[in-house]
Design an enzyme around this catalytic site. Structure first.
Site, PDB file in Angstrom:
ATOM      1  N   HIS A  18      34.506 -27.560 -45.173  1.00 31.93           N
ATOM      2  CA  HIS A  18      33.244 -27.156 -45.795  1.00 31.93           C
ATOM      3  C   HIS A  18      33.443 -26.964 -47.290  1.00 31.93           C
ATOM      4  O   HIS A  18      34.456 -26.427 -47.747  1.00 31.93           O
ATOM      5  CB  HIS A  18      32.640 -25.930 -45.114  1.00 31.93           C
ATOM      6  CG  HIS A  18      33.278 -24.613 -45.390  1.00 31.93           C
ATOM      7  ND1 HIS A  18      32.931 -23.826 -46.474  1.00 31.93           N
ATOM      8  CD2 HIS A  18      34.217 -23.907 -44.711  1.00 31.93           C
ATOM      9  CE1 HIS A  18      33.626 -22.696 -46.441  1.00 31.93           C
ATOM     10  NE2 HIS A  18      34.419 -22.720 -45.390  1.00 31.93           N
TER      11      HIS A  18
ATOM     12  N   ASP B 129      38.500 -20.211 -49.863  1.00 34.28           N
ATOM     13  CA  ASP B 129      37.570 -20.439 -48.754  1.00 34.28           C
ATOM     14  C   ASP B 129      36.274 -21.058 -49.281  1.00 34.28           C
ATOM     15  O   ASP B 129      35.349 -20.343 -49.623  1.00 34.28           O
ATOM     16  CB  ASP B 129      37.272 -19.111 -48.055  1.00 34.28           C
ATOM     17  CG  ASP B 129      36.304 -19.251 -46.895  1.00 34.28           C
ATOM     18  OD1 ASP B 129      36.109 -20.381 -46.412  1.00 34.28           O
ATOM     19  OD2 ASP B 129      35.735 -18.226 -46.479  1.00 34.28           O
TER      20      ASP B 129
ATOM     21  N   GLU C 183      28.159 -24.304 -44.451  1.00 30.82           N
ATOM     22  CA  GLU C 183      28.969 -23.743 -43.365  1.00 30.82           C
ATOM     23  C   GLU C 183      28.837 -22.233 -43.337  1.00 30.82           C
ATOM     24  O   GLU C 183      28.753 -21.623 -42.268  1.00 30.82           O
ATOM     25  CB  GLU C 183      30.439 -24.143 -43.556  1.00 30.82           C
ATOM     26  CG  GLU C 183      31.357 -23.771 -42.398  1.00 30.82           C
ATOM     27  CD  GLU C 183      32.066 -22.438 -42.566  1.00 30.82           C
ATOM     28  OE1 GLU C 183      32.882 -22.086 -41.705  1.00 30.82           O
ATOM     29  OE2 GLU C 183      31.802 -21.729 -43.563  1.00 30.82           O
ATOM     30  N   GLU C 184      28.829 -21.633 -44.527  1.00 26.33           N
ATOM     31  CA  GLU C 184      28.763 -20.177 -44.605  1.00 26.33           C
ATOM     32  C   GLU C 184      27.406 -19.639 -44.163  1.00 26.33           C
ATOM     33  O   GLU C 184      27.259 -18.443 -43.932  1.00 26.33           O
ATOM     34  CB  GLU C 184      29.067 -19.708 -46.036  1.00 26.33           C
ATOM     35  CG  GLU C 184      30.450 -20.088 -46.550  1.00 26.33           C
ATOM     36  CD  GLU C 184      31.578 -19.327 -45.887  1.00 26.33           C
ATOM     37  OE1 GLU C 184      31.311 -18.585 -44.922  1.00 26.33           O
ATOM     38  OE2 GLU C 184      32.724 -19.468 -46.335  1.00 26.33           O
TER      39      GLU C 184
ATOM     40  N   ASP D  16      39.977 -25.446 -42.967  1.00 32.52           N
ATOM     41  CA  ASP D  16      39.173 -24.344 -43.494  1.00 32.52           C
ATOM     42  C   ASP D  16      40.105 -23.180 -43.805  1.00 32.52           C
ATOM     43  O   ASP D  16      40.682 -22.587 -42.897  1.00 32.52           O
ATOM     44  CB  ASP D  16      38.124 -23.937 -42.451  1.00 32.52           C
ATOM     45  CG  ASP D  16      37.122 -22.921 -42.984  1.00 32.52           C
ATOM     46  OD1 ASP D  16      37.278 -22.476 -44.129  1.00 32.52           O
ATOM     47  OD2 ASP D  16      36.182 -22.588 -42.242  1.00 32.52           O
TER      48      ASP D  16
ATOM     49  N   HIS E  83      35.755 -13.754 -48.807  1.00 37.76           N
ATOM     50  CA  HIS E  83      34.313 -13.594 -49.005  1.00 37.76           C
ATOM     51  C   HIS E  83      33.985 -12.602 -50.116  1.00 37.76           C
ATOM     52  O   HIS E  83      32.998 -11.869 -50.025  1.00 37.76           O
ATOM     53  CB  HIS E  83      33.632 -13.175 -47.702  1.00 37.76           C
ATOM     54  CG  HIS E  83      33.477 -14.298 -46.737  1.00 37.76           C
ATOM     55  ND1 HIS E  83      32.856 -14.167 -45.526  1.00 37.76           N
ATOM     56  CD2 HIS E  83      33.869 -15.597 -46.803  1.00 37.76           C
ATOM     57  CE1 HIS E  83      32.866 -15.315 -44.884  1.00 37.76           C
ATOM     58  NE2 HIS E  83      33.485 -16.205 -45.648  1.00 37.76           N
TER      59      HIS E  83
END
Length: 606
Positions: free
Chosen positions: A293, A305, A343-344, A406, A514
């Site tokens: 992603h 990420d 994706e998130e 990922d 994140h």
């Protein structure tokens, strides 16, 4: 080299050594080619891509960070970089557009309980731990909300055989619990956060706090979760640490507890796109697909990420093309590359792709079988005939495997390999495929090949449960073999893992998971290069393999000489009803329904 004069002409004779002859013979060995491509993956080139992705980021709405979230200019800039780099190296690029629900948490979120102001995950430091986070796709509070809290059947007796971890998962859990006009506090576990929040809202709650489950070390910190882009919830939803929830529950014995909260969001439907490319060489009916992603979370630039996976695939596409031009080999199978959007937001891009592409193949397969059987109504198909449809679908679907990357460069990394045969993680609480699910045929072989690579480098690996927290989920649900790598997210590193990989014990694999600090300084260069080389090795091995599973000792039910990519799809020695996931089961009932299914992903959904 020797020179002779024969009849006045100079003749040059080149003496080829046995070693050189052996080298050319090795060209037919997929491992020989895989090693050549793998060794071409260099740290400097990988970090050049990471720097470009960080430069593509744009400021967040609150001005506190930068982001590449889907729906932002940061994502568009990232996609543009991928596209132009691929085109520069001779690839044709396809952009697959789709609508998705873009959600952004704006500045000013607050949460306090009984007058104690709690620390938002955005404001946490090494010295000041986070207390809570707003869940993605939470509703807005439209100003401040102040209300009593009401607990929904928590259970702290983890060792009890009657332990119940499904609080709030059913509407009946709210029977006899007055949450009207209150903030419902619910323990994590048993179902998606969305189910808990929607049930609470339907029962009259004005907000929800889900505190962590507390039943193991990995479930005590802040719940940094999501309701998913398909959520119908409209009330504010937060995730909190386990110790806070337990403390509030104990404090209720002394009287009512009041929560004050505020959260403002930007929630809209926007257009974004997946980026796709493929090699010209190779059999178009036998495709090895490689994906990662491209988007970040709204809170930060997401360079680990998942800039790490995106950069690795981009560099692999470049190196594969160059090596195929220089080496005396013929690529057997086409390789398709994918950079997924959103994706998130809930695996939206990859789910859209698999739904559209695989749904069409399934519709064709069903139409073929129905015509052959003289059946006009899909509802007339028997279970045996549905299995015929599924087998035909797998036969005509040219995508025979999917490799997912990922988060492959966590700062406190492990070398995690997806446990494709479920031999190590079947009973793991992180396994999202319980019961009779059998991974698509070939998935265990992919795991074995990744492990072979790391073993050859003197490294150990950690089996990773199939949690459905990333983009392989849609491929698994459509019956496609899958595998991939993962170096860890929010969970902490064990003492045993420190002995194996180095790093810090009881510290998260990725402390910036994140968060705004997930920039290029959050990428471990050793893990980045090693995993990128593993990616190149495994993908190239399959790109060069006609006899795909000839050396798979775990698949004794098929003759080695017939284990090709194509036979992966049509082998009849397994129970297709178990092997093929819920996507096909759903499609077999109504081919026209190709709606999204959002599984778990790397921001927890349950």
């Amino acid at each position: 080299m020797k020179t002779f004069n024969v009849s006045g002409k100079k003749i040059v004779v080149i003496a080829m050594s046995a070693a050189l002859l052996t080298g050319f013979a090795g060209c037919e060995d997929p491992r020989w080619v895989a090693n050549k491509v793998s060794k071409a993956m260099k740290e400097k080139n990988l970090f050049d891509h990471l720097e470009a992705l960080e430069a593509a980021s744009v400021p967040t709405p609150d001005g506190n960070s930068i982001t590449r979230a889907a729906g932002t200019d940061g994502y568009e800039n990232s996609a543009d970089y991928i596209m132009k780099t691929l085109e520069k190296h001779g690839y044709e690029v396809t952009l697959q557009e789709f609508d998705f629900r873009s959600w952004v948490e704006l500045d000013g979120t607050t949460l306090s309980v009984n007058g104690q102001q709690l620390v938002h995950v955005r404001d946490a430091t090494d010295d000041i731990p986070a207390d809570y986070a707003a869940m993605s796709y939470s509703g807005s509070s439209d100003g401040a909300i102040s209300a009593d809290i009401a607990f929904v059947t928590p259970d702290f007796n983890f060792d009890s055989p009657d332990y119940d971890d499904t609080d709030g998962c059913e509407a009946t859990d709210f029977d006899g619990v007055d949450v009207t006009g209150k903030v419902a506090v619910i323990q994590r576990g048993g179902c998606t956060f969305d189910s808990k929040v929607v049930n609470a809202e339907n029962a009259g709650a004005v907000g929800v706090i889900v505190f962590n489950q507390g039943n193991d070390e990995g479930r005590k910190g802040v719940v940094n979760g999501t309701l998913g882009s398909d959520s119908a919830a409209t009330i504010p939803a937060f995730g909190a640490r386990y110790d806070l929830g337990k403390g509030w529950y104990d404090a209720l014995e002394s009287g009512a507890i009041t929560a004050a909260l505020s959260v403002q969001t930007q929630d809209e439907v926007v257009v974004t796109e997946n980026v796709l490319a493929e090699t010209k060489a190779g059999d178009p009916d036998q495709i090895v697909m490689v994906g990662a992603h491209l988007d970040s979370v709204p809170e930060g630039p997401g360079i680990q990420d998942n800039g790490s996976g995106s950069a690795a695939i981009l560099e692999y596409a470049i190196r594969l093309k160059k090596k195929m031009k220089r080496l005396p080999v013929t690529q057997k199978n086409k390789v398709r590359f994918a950079w997924w959007a959103a994706e998130e937001a809930g695996l939206v891009g990859s789910e859209y792709y698999t739904g559209e592409v695989f749904g069409a193949y399934y519709a064709d397969a069903q139409a073929q079988i129905m015509e052959e059987l003289g059946i006009s109504d899909p509802s007339e198909l028997t279970d045996e005939q549905r299995e015929m449809v599924e087998a035909r679908y797998l036969e005509i679907n040219p995508i025979k495997m999917y490799l997912n990357f990922d988060m492959i460069a966590s700062p406190n990394y492990i070398y995690g390999v997806m446990d494709g045969d479920l031999s190590d993680t079947k009973d793991s609480p992180d396994n999202a495929y319980p019961g009779d699910f059998e991974p698509p045929e070939g998935t265990g072989h992919i795991e074995g090949l990744f492990n072979e690579f790391f073993t050859d480098k003197g490294e150990v690996t950690v089996p990773q449960a199939l949690s459905k927290r990333s983009d392989y989920s849609g491929f698994a649900d459509w019956g496609i073999a899958f595998g991939g790598l993962f170096t860890g997210a929010e969970k902490t590193k064990s003492a045993e893992e420190v002995e194996q990989f180095g790093g810090e014990v009881d510290v998260a694999y990725d402390k910036c998971y994140h968060q705004a600090c997930d920039d290029i300084n959050n990428v471990n260069s050793v893990a980045m290069e090693m995993n990128s080389r593993a990616l190149a090795y495994v993908a190239t091995f399959y790109a060069m393999s006609e006899d795909l599973y000839a050396d798979d000792k775990n698949q004794q039910d098929a003759a080695p000489e017939t284990r090709t990519l194509r036979t992966l799809a049509v082998h009849d020695g397994h129970d297709h009803e178990h092997r093929i996931g819920e996507k096909i089961k759903s499609a077999s009932r109504e081919v026209a329904d190709h709606g999204h299914f959002h599984g778990d992903f790397d921001q927890d959904r349950k």
